[in-house]
Design a protein around this motif. Structure first.
Motif, PDB file in Angstrom:
ATOM      1  N   PHE A 105       0.898  -1.135  -0.011  1.00 47.86           N
ATOM      2  CA  PHE A 105      -0.004   0.058  -0.048  1.00 47.86           C
ATOM      3  C   PHE A 105       0.783   1.299   0.008  1.00 47.86           C
ATOM      4  O   PHE A 105       0.774   2.201  -0.819  1.00 47.86           O
ATOM      5  N   VAL A 106       1.823   1.435   0.951  1.00 50.21           N
ATOM      6  CA  VAL A 106       2.864   2.510   0.974  1.00 50.21           C
ATOM      7  C   VAL A 106       4.050   1.947   1.383  1.00 50.21           C
ATOM      8  O   VAL A 106       4.209   0.958   2.062  1.00 50.21           O
ATOM      9  N   GLU A 107       5.062   2.680   0.979  1.00 49.73           N
ATOM     10  CA  GLU A 107       6.649   2.699   1.186  1.00 49.73           C
ATOM     11  C   GLU A 107       7.070   3.722   2.010  1.00 49.73           C
ATOM     12  O   GLU A 107       6.498   5.064   1.738  1.00 49.73           O
ATOM     13  N   VAL A 108       8.084   3.799   2.721  1.00 49.42           N
ATOM     14  CA  VAL A 108       8.803   4.770   3.194  1.00 49.42           C
ATOM     15  C   VAL A 108       9.341   5.620   2.142  1.00 49.42           C
ATOM     16  O   VAL A 108       9.889   5.396   1.016  1.00 49.42           O
ATOM     17  N   GLY A 109       8.990   7.059   2.213  1.00 52.24           N
ATOM     18  CA  GLY A 109       9.555   8.015   1.444  1.00 52.24           C
ATOM     19  C   GLY A 109       8.218   8.495   0.507  1.00 52.24           C
ATOM     20  O   GLY A 109       8.341   9.356  -0.253  1.00 52.24           O
ATOM     21  N   GLN A 110       7.419   7.564   0.383  1.00 52.82           N
ATOM     22  CA  GLN A 110       5.991   7.931  -0.355  1.00 52.82           C
ATOM     23  C   GLN A 110       5.250   8.964   0.355  1.00 52.82           C
ATOM     24  O   GLN A 110       4.948   9.045   1.521  1.00 52.82           O
ATOM     25  N   THR A 111       4.658   9.821  -0.562  1.00 51.78           N
ATOM     26  CA  THR A 111       3.865  10.855  -0.161  1.00 51.78           C
ATOM     27  C   THR A 111       2.439  10.376  -0.351  1.00 51.78           C
ATOM     28  O   THR A 111       1.962   9.654  -1.175  1.00 51.78           O
ATOM     29  N   ILE A 112       1.625  10.573   0.766  1.00 51.30           N
ATOM     30  CA  ILE A 112       0.244  10.082   1.023  1.00 51.30           C
ATOM     31  C   ILE A 112      -0.788  11.323   1.040  1.00 51.30           C
ATOM     32  O   ILE A 112      -0.254  12.519   1.378  1.00 51.30           O
ATOM     33  N   ALA A 113      -1.860  11.049   0.773  1.00 48.04           N
ATOM     34  CA  ALA A 113      -3.080  12.021   1.070  1.00 48.04           C
ATOM     35  C   ALA A 113      -4.055  11.448   1.903  1.00 48.04           C
ATOM     36  O   ALA A 113      -4.137  10.542   2.201  1.00 48.04           O
ATOM     37  N   GLU A 114      -4.573  12.417   2.429  1.00 45.14           N
ATOM     38  CA  GLU A 114      -5.853  12.154   3.390  1.00 45.14           C
ATOM     39  C   GLU A 114      -6.750  11.171   2.756  1.00 45.14           C
ATOM     40  O   GLU A 114      -6.986  11.492   1.702  1.00 45.14           O
ATOM     41  N   GLY A 115      -6.997   9.857   3.230  1.00 47.16           N
ATOM     42  CA  GLY A 115      -8.137   9.011   2.726  1.00 47.16           C
ATOM     43  C   GLY A 115      -7.420   7.756   2.266  1.00 47.16           C
ATOM     44  O   GLY A 115      -8.128   6.926   1.635  1.00 47.16           O
ATOM     45  N   ASP A 116      -5.679   7.949   1.880  1.00 41.73           N
ATOM     46  CA  ASP A 116      -5.255   6.740   1.115  1.00 41.73           C
ATOM     47  C   ASP A 116      -5.180   5.496   2.164  1.00 41.73           C
ATOM     48  O   ASP A 116      -5.002   5.895   3.344  1.00 41.73           O
ATOM     49  N   VAL A 117      -5.219   4.456   1.454  1.00 42.90           N
ATOM     50  CA  VAL A 117      -5.324   3.367   2.318  1.00 42.90           C
ATOM     51  C   VAL A 117      -3.647   2.940   2.519  1.00 42.90           C
ATOM     52  O   VAL A 117      -3.035   2.911   1.658  1.00 42.90           O
ATOM     53  N   LEU A 118      -3.635   2.760   3.946  1.00 41.70           N
ATOM     54  CA  LEU A 118      -2.011   2.574   4.328  1.00 41.70           C
ATOM     55  C   LEU A 118      -1.814   1.196   4.705  1.00 41.70           C
ATOM     56  O   LEU A 118      -0.722   0.522   4.366  1.00 41.70           O
ATOM     57  N   CYS A 119      -2.775   0.429   5.064  1.00 46.84           N
ATOM     58  CA  CYS A 119      -2.490  -1.218   5.539  1.00 46.84           C
ATOM     59  C   CYS A 119      -3.963  -1.652   5.566  1.00 46.84           C
ATOM     60  O   CYS A 119      -4.886  -1.084   5.563  1.00 46.84           O
ATOM     61  N   VAL A 138       5.522   9.385   4.306  1.00 44.41           N
ATOM     62  CA  VAL A 138       5.706   8.334   5.088  1.00 44.41           C
ATOM     63  C   VAL A 138       7.303   8.189   5.503  1.00 44.41           C
ATOM     64  O   VAL A 138       8.109   8.264   4.849  1.00 44.41           O
ATOM     65  N   VAL A 139       7.538   8.409   6.763  1.00 46.59           N
ATOM     66  CA  VAL A 139       9.055   8.536   7.267  1.00 46.59           C
ATOM     67  C   VAL A 139       9.410   7.200   7.709  1.00 46.59           C
ATOM     68  O   VAL A 139      10.435   6.871   7.562  1.00 46.59           O
ATOM     69  N   LYS A 140       8.604   6.587   8.322  1.00 41.00           N
ATOM     70  CA  LYS A 140       8.755   5.426   9.113  1.00 41.00           C
ATOM     71  C   LYS A 140       7.585   4.411   9.107  1.00 41.00           C
ATOM     72  O   LYS A 140       6.452   4.834   9.388  1.00 41.00           O
ATOM     73  N   ILE A 141       7.841   2.941   8.917  1.00 42.34           N
ATOM     74  CA  ILE A 141       6.662   2.175   9.296  1.00 42.34           C
ATOM     75  C   ILE A 141       7.260   1.216  10.348  1.00 42.34           C
ATOM     76  O   ILE A 141       8.380   0.515  10.451  1.00 42.34           O
ATOM     77  N   LEU A 142       6.538   1.393  11.455  1.00 41.25           N
ATOM     78  CA  LEU A 142       6.819   0.905  12.765  1.00 41.25           C
ATOM     79  C   LEU A 142       6.467  -0.633  13.201  1.00 41.25           C
ATOM     80  O   LEU A 142       6.807  -1.063  14.201  1.00 41.25           O
ATOM     81  N   VAL A 143       5.861  -1.247  12.199  1.00 44.48           N
ATOM     82  CA  VAL A 143       5.433  -2.571  12.329  1.00 44.48           C
ATOM     83  C   VAL A 143       5.799  -3.552  11.237  1.00 44.48           C
ATOM     84  O   VAL A 143       5.917  -3.060  10.080  1.00 44.48           O
ATOM     85  N   ASP A 144       6.197  -4.801  11.444  1.00 41.82           N
ATOM     86  CA  ASP A 144       6.422  -5.742  10.498  1.00 41.82           C
ATOM     87  C   ASP A 144       5.353  -6.267   9.908  1.00 41.82           C
ATOM     88  O   ASP A 144       4.240  -6.300  10.660  1.00 41.82           O
ATOM     89  N   ASP A 145       5.421  -6.516   8.448  1.00 40.72           N
ATOM     90  CA  ASP A 145       4.017  -7.281   7.876  1.00 40.72           C
ATOM     91  C   ASP A 145       3.833  -8.546   8.651  1.00 40.72           C
ATOM     92  O   ASP A 145       4.455  -9.239   8.993  1.00 40.72           O
ATOM     93  N   SER A 146       2.504  -8.855   8.599  1.00 41.34           N
ATOM     94  CA  SER A 146       1.982 -10.003   9.231  1.00 41.34           C
ATOM     95  C   SER A 146       1.998 -10.049  10.532  1.00 41.34           C
ATOM     96  O   SER A 146       2.175 -11.145  11.346  1.00 41.34           O
ATOM     97  N   SER A 147       2.546  -8.969  11.271  1.00 41.81           N
ATOM     98  CA  SER A 147       2.686  -8.884  12.792  1.00 41.81           C
ATOM     99  C   SER A 147       1.165  -8.499  13.502  1.00 41.81           C
ATOM    100  O   SER A 147       0.516  -7.639  13.089  1.00 41.81           O
TER     101      SER A 147
END
Length: 161
Positions: A105-119, A138-147
């Protein structure tokens, strides 16, 4: 015996260094075992009118290590104070993609807008899309996938500038 007395007994046994203590009185049986990461107490209350062959369901009380030791280290507060933290609105399993063969859905460094699905957070076989309430990068993703995630657990750091 009330809960305060049981808690005091747990503390006393933990300080004494004993590995197991059993206490039986007329209406209560308590077993306290130590020696692992947490102290476990099993309390059986048997009413006086109960038939001896029928046992009461055990109540398990866990006294664990201090809360600060269980939680992951918090990010540096001064460094992250300019960022907005997006937190989990529910308890469930965190997924970064809609399905295994789809892109993130999103990666670090990606620009997001209000309403965008993040996860997606799966809770009880329901897949809940988590949308951004802010616009930014998005500066940092704090959770690993499937956690597994808890309610109000930080998921993303977003730079609103």
């Amino acid at each position: 015996m009330d809960i305060k007395e049981i808690q005091n007994l747990i503390k006393f046994v933990a300080k004494s260094g004993a590995s197991e203590v059993k206490l039986e009185m007329d209406d209560i049986k308590i077993t306290i075992k130590t020696g692992s990461e947490s102290d476990t107490t099993i309390v059986h209350q048997v009413p006086a009118t109960q038939i001896p062959q029928v046992a009461a369901a055990p109540v398990v009380v866990e006294a664990s290590a201090p809360v600060a030791a269980q939680q992951p280290a918090a990010p540096d507060a001064t460094e992250d104070s300019k960022y907005i933290t997006i937190k989990s609105p529910i308890i469930g399993t965190f997924y970064r993609k809609p399905s295994p063969d789809k892109p993130l859905f999103v990666e670090v460094g990606q620009t997001i807008a209000e309403g965008d699905v993040l996860c997606i957070i799966e809770a009880m076989k329901l897949f809940n899309e988590i949308e951004s309430e802010v616009s930014g990068k998005v500066v940092k993703i704090l959770v690993d996938d499937s956690s597994p995630v808890e309610f109000d657990q930080p998921l993303f750091l977003v730079d609103p500038s």
